[in-house]
Design a protein around this motif. Structure first.
Motif, mmCIF file in Angstrom:
data_model
loop_
_atom_site.group_PDB
_atom_site.id
_atom_site.type_symbol
_atom_site.label_atom_id
_atom_site.label_comp_id
_atom_site.label_asym_id
_atom_site.label_seq_id
_atom_site.Cartn_x
_atom_site.Cartn_y
_atom_site.Cartn_z
ATOM 1 N N GLY A 108 66.939 33.725 24.011
ATOM 2 C CA GLY A 108 67.101 32.563 23.145
ATOM 3 C C GLY A 108 65.973 31.564 23.239
ATOM 4 O O GLY A 108 66.089 30.437 22.767
ATOM 5 N N ALA A 109 64.852 31.970 23.847
ATOM 6 C CA ALA A 109 63.724 31.052 24.024
ATOM 7 C C ALA A 109 63.011 30.822 22.696
ATOM 8 O O ALA A 109 62.767 31.768 21.941
ATOM 9 C CB ALA A 109 62.737 31.628 25.037
ATOM 10 N N THR A 110 62.682 29.575 22.400
ATOM 11 C CA THR A 110 61.943 29.293 21.174
ATOM 12 C C THR A 110 60.952 28.158 21.422
ATOM 13 O O THR A 110 61.164 27.301 22.279
ATOM 14 C CB THR A 110 62.906 28.944 20.025
ATOM 15 N N GLU A 111 59.876 28.214 20.695
ATOM 16 C CA GLU A 111 58.823 27.193 20.795
ATOM 17 C C GLU A 111 58.578 26.613 19.405
ATOM 18 O O GLU A 111 58.747 27.298 18.393
ATOM 19 C CB GLU A 111 57.523 27.813 21.332
ATOM 20 N N ASN A 112 58.137 25.370 19.350
ATOM 21 C CA ASN A 112 57.938 24.698 18.067
ATOM 22 C C ASN A 112 56.930 25.409 17.176
ATOM 23 O O ASN A 112 57.024 25.359 15.952
ATOM 24 C CB ASN A 112 57.491 23.247 18.292
ATOM 25 N N PHE A 169 70.539 34.725 19.964
ATOM 26 C CA PHE A 169 70.646 33.484 19.213
ATOM 27 C C PHE A 169 71.924 32.705 19.513
ATOM 28 O O PHE A 169 71.932 31.482 19.532
ATOM 29 C CB PHE A 169 70.574 33.805 17.710
ATOM 30 N N PHE A 170 73.014 33.428 19.754
ATOM 31 C CA PHE A 170 74.309 32.770 19.933
ATOM 32 C C PHE A 170 74.632 32.562 21.408
ATOM 33 O O PHE A 170 74.261 33.367 22.267
ATOM 34 C CB PHE A 170 75.419 33.579 19.264
ATOM 35 N N SER A 171 75.343 31.468 21.681
ATOM 36 C CA SER A 171 75.762 31.124 23.038
ATOM 37 C C SER A 171 77.281 31.200 23.127
ATOM 38 O O SER A 171 77.980 31.245 22.112
ATOM 39 C CB SER A 171 75.320 29.701 23.389
ATOM 40 N N ASP A 172 77.790 31.162 24.341
ATOM 41 C CA ASP A 172 79.229 31.035 24.542
ATOM 42 C C ASP A 172 79.624 29.614 24.139
ATOM 43 O O ASP A 172 79.087 28.647 24.688
ATOM 44 C CB ASP A 172 79.570 31.289 26.011
ATOM 45 N N PRO A 173 80.542 29.466 23.176
ATOM 46 C CA PRO A 173 80.918 28.104 22.746
ATOM 47 C C PRO A 173 81.410 27.223 23.888
ATOM 48 O O PRO A 173 81.343 25.992 23.790
ATOM 49 C CB PRO A 173 82.034 28.358 21.728
ATOM 50 N N LYS A 232 77.555 24.763 22.960
ATOM 51 C CA LYS A 232 76.551 25.062 21.939
ATOM 52 C C LYS A 232 76.804 26.461 21.403
ATOM 53 O O LYS A 232 76.857 27.421 22.159
ATOM 54 C CB LYS A 232 75.154 24.971 22.550
ATOM 55 N N VAL A 233 76.971 26.567 20.090
ATOM 56 C CA VAL A 233 77.266 27.869 19.482
ATOM 57 C C VAL A 233 76.009 28.715 19.366
ATOM 58 O O VAL A 233 76.042 29.932 19.560
ATOM 59 C CB VAL A 233 77.913 27.676 18.094
ATOM 60 N N ALA A 234 74.872 28.081 19.029
ATOM 61 C CA ALA A 234 73.664 28.839 18.722
ATOM 62 C C ALA A 234 72.421 28.011 19.011
ATOM 63 O O ALA A 234 72.493 26.797 19.219
ATOM 64 C CB ALA A 234 73.674 29.255 17.252
ATOM 65 N N VAL A 235 71.264 28.685 19.017
ATOM 66 C CA VAL A 235 69.987 28.002 19.257
ATOM 67 C C VAL A 235 69.743 26.937 18.192
ATOM 68 O O VAL A 235 69.288 25.835 18.491
ATOM 69 C CB VAL A 235 68.837 29.034 19.282
ATOM 70 N N HIS A 236 70.030 27.273 16.922
ATOM 71 C CA HIS A 236 69.867 26.330 15.810
ATOM 72 C C HIS A 236 71.207 26.170 15.103
ATOM 73 O O HIS A 236 71.974 27.127 14.985
ATOM 74 C CB HIS A 236 68.843 26.848 14.791
ATOM 75 N N ASP A 237 71.481 24.966 14.595
ATOM 76 C CA ASP A 237 72.688 24.792 13.794
ATOM 77 C C ASP A 237 72.430 25.263 12.360
ATOM 78 O O ASP A 237 71.302 25.618 11.995
ATOM 79 C CB ASP A 237 73.184 23.339 13.837
ATOM 80 N N VAL A 238 73.482 25.289 11.549
ATOM 81 C CA VAL A 238 73.374 25.843 10.199
ATOM 82 C C VAL A 238 72.379 25.044 9.357
ATOM 83 O O VAL A 238 71.595 25.620 8.581
ATOM 84 C CB VAL A 238 74.757 25.883 9.528
ATOM 85 N N GLU A 239 72.367 23.735 9.512
ATOM 86 C CA GLU A 239 71.430 22.911 8.757
ATOM 87 C C GLU A 239 69.987 23.255 9.111
ATOM 88 O O GLU A 239 69.113 23.304 8.236
ATOM 89 C CB GLU A 239 71.697 21.419 9.020
ATOM 90 N N SER A 240 69.746 23.494 10.386
ATOM 91 C CA SER A 240 68.392 23.878 10.812
ATOM 92 C C SER A 240 68.006 25.235 10.233
ATOM 93 O O SER A 240 66.848 25.448 9.860
ATOM 94 C CB SER A 240 68.310 23.918 12.332
ATOM 95 N N VAL A 293 80.792 32.057 14.580
ATOM 96 C CA VAL A 293 79.412 32.351 14.180
ATOM 97 C C VAL A 293 79.259 32.650 12.686
ATOM 98 O O VAL A 293 78.137 32.799 12.199
ATOM 99 C CB VAL A 293 78.849 33.541 15.001
ATOM 100 N N GLY A 294 80.367 32.748 11.962
ATOM 101 C CA GLY A 294 80.311 33.151 10.560
ATOM 102 C C GLY A 294 79.362 32.337 9.699
ATOM 103 O O GLY A 294 78.526 32.910 8.975
ATOM 104 N N PRO A 295 79.434 30.996 9.729
ATOM 105 C CA PRO A 295 78.526 30.196 8.885
ATOM 106 C C PRO A 295 77.049 30.427 9.209
ATOM 107 O O PRO A 295 76.202 30.438 8.303
ATOM 108 C CB PRO A 295 78.945 28.751 9.186
ATOM 109 N N HIS A 296 76.731 30.619 10.495
ATOM 110 C CA HIS A 296 75.342 30.926 10.868
ATOM 111 C C HIS A 296 74.920 32.273 10.281
ATOM 112 O O HIS A 296 73.823 32.403 9.724
ATOM 113 C CB HIS A 296 75.191 30.982 12.393
ATOM 114 N N LEU A 297 75.781 33.267 10.438
ATOM 115 C CA LEU A 297 75.443 34.607 9.957
ATOM 116 C C LEU A 297 75.197 34.610 8.456
ATOM 117 O O LEU A 297 74.257 35.245 7.969
ATOM 118 C CB LEU A 297 76.556 35.595 10.302
#
Length: 263
Positions: free
Chosen positions: A81-85, A109-113, A117-125, A155-159
């Motif tokens: 799940g590592a990410t850089e700008n 990408f997904f985490s244990d709720p 935190k559900v995921a690395v990025h939220d749906v808006e991101s 995770v449905g909305p992210h997917l």
């Protein structure tokens, strides 16, 4: 039928040479590069995922080795799940230079709720990322990894914000439930294309993948490919292909047998 051949739908999951050395219970060290892994399995498409900060930018010379391949997907969220700008812009530059770059991958990408935190990025991101994925008048696909143990997470909305969902079974003993679990993945994400991820080593238990279970997932995947339920299959990973693992060698021979058959 005009749908090409089976091999066109096969991908190798690539990591920098030696990425899994000294990890995961492997008893030998690999020297194979991602491009060599694609050549060894004889598959035309590759997903390159950064692992423990390798490769390091600039990536252009590293990516030259992938020019002969049909499709390349490059990670914007790496292993763990590592990410850089800089990663999205780096992927855009690669896609601008190399016409066979067709997408970007978000690994782990997904985490244990329960962690909050559900995921690395939220749906808006993710919506914002999607707006950055048009390069030289072509749209890059946004790919994501989904594991079988994440099916009950929210995770449905992210997917549904992604273009391609890759589905993975983390331990080999859970492959017995592959069909049931994949049905659930289809329910969670009806819109995105699905691709079946096939481990050639049982990373979840740090042991070799039993050949009968390798065969099980490959044969189910081939049937789903022909039925149109999935759009491809991924074999993981390039950095174990030169260790003479039984499951890798079985997979290589199987690809030779089925790869040129029409879809």
């Amino acid at each position: 039928m005009g749908n090409g051949i089976v091999r066109d739908k096969f991908w190798i999951w690539g990591h920098h040479a030696g990425s899994h050395n000294d990890h995961w219970g492997l008893t030998a060290n690999s020297r194979m590069t991602p491009a060599e892994g694609a050549f060894y399995l004889n598959v035309p498409n590759i997903i390159l995922v950064r692992y423990h900060d390798l490769p390091q930018p600039p990536f252009e010379q590293y990516a030259l080795a992938f020019r002969p391949l049909k499709q390349v997907v490059w990670s914007i969220v790496g292993a763990g799940g590592a990410t850089e700008n800089y990663e999205i812009e780096a992927a855009r530059k690669l896609a601008a230079k190399f016409p066979n770059f067709t997408g970007v991958m978000m690994d782990d990408f997904f985490s244990d709720p329960a962690t909050g935190k559900v995921a690395v990025h939220d749906v808006e991101s993710l919506d914002a990322i999607q707006k950055q994925l048009t390069v030289a008048d072509r749209k890059l696909d946004l790919w994501v990894v989904l594991y079988n143990h994440q099916l009950e997470h929210p995770v449905g909305p992210h997917l549904e914000t992604c273009d391609v969902v890759t589905f993975w079974t983390w331990t080999s003993d859970q492959l017995v439930d592959l069909e049931k679990n994949f049905n659930r993945a289809e329910e969670l994400a009806s819109s995105p294309r699905k691709i079946l991820g096939c481990y050639m080593y049982d990373y979840g238990t740090r042991k070799p993948m039993p050949v009968d279970l390798m065969q099980h997932q490959c044969e189910i995947g081939l049937q789903w490919l022909r039925d149109g339920r999935i759009d491809g299959m991924i074999f993981l990973a390039s950095c174990i292909c030169d260790l003479e693992l039984a499951a890798v060698e079985w997979t290589r021979e199987w690809i030779q047998k089925v790869g040129d058959k029409p879809l």
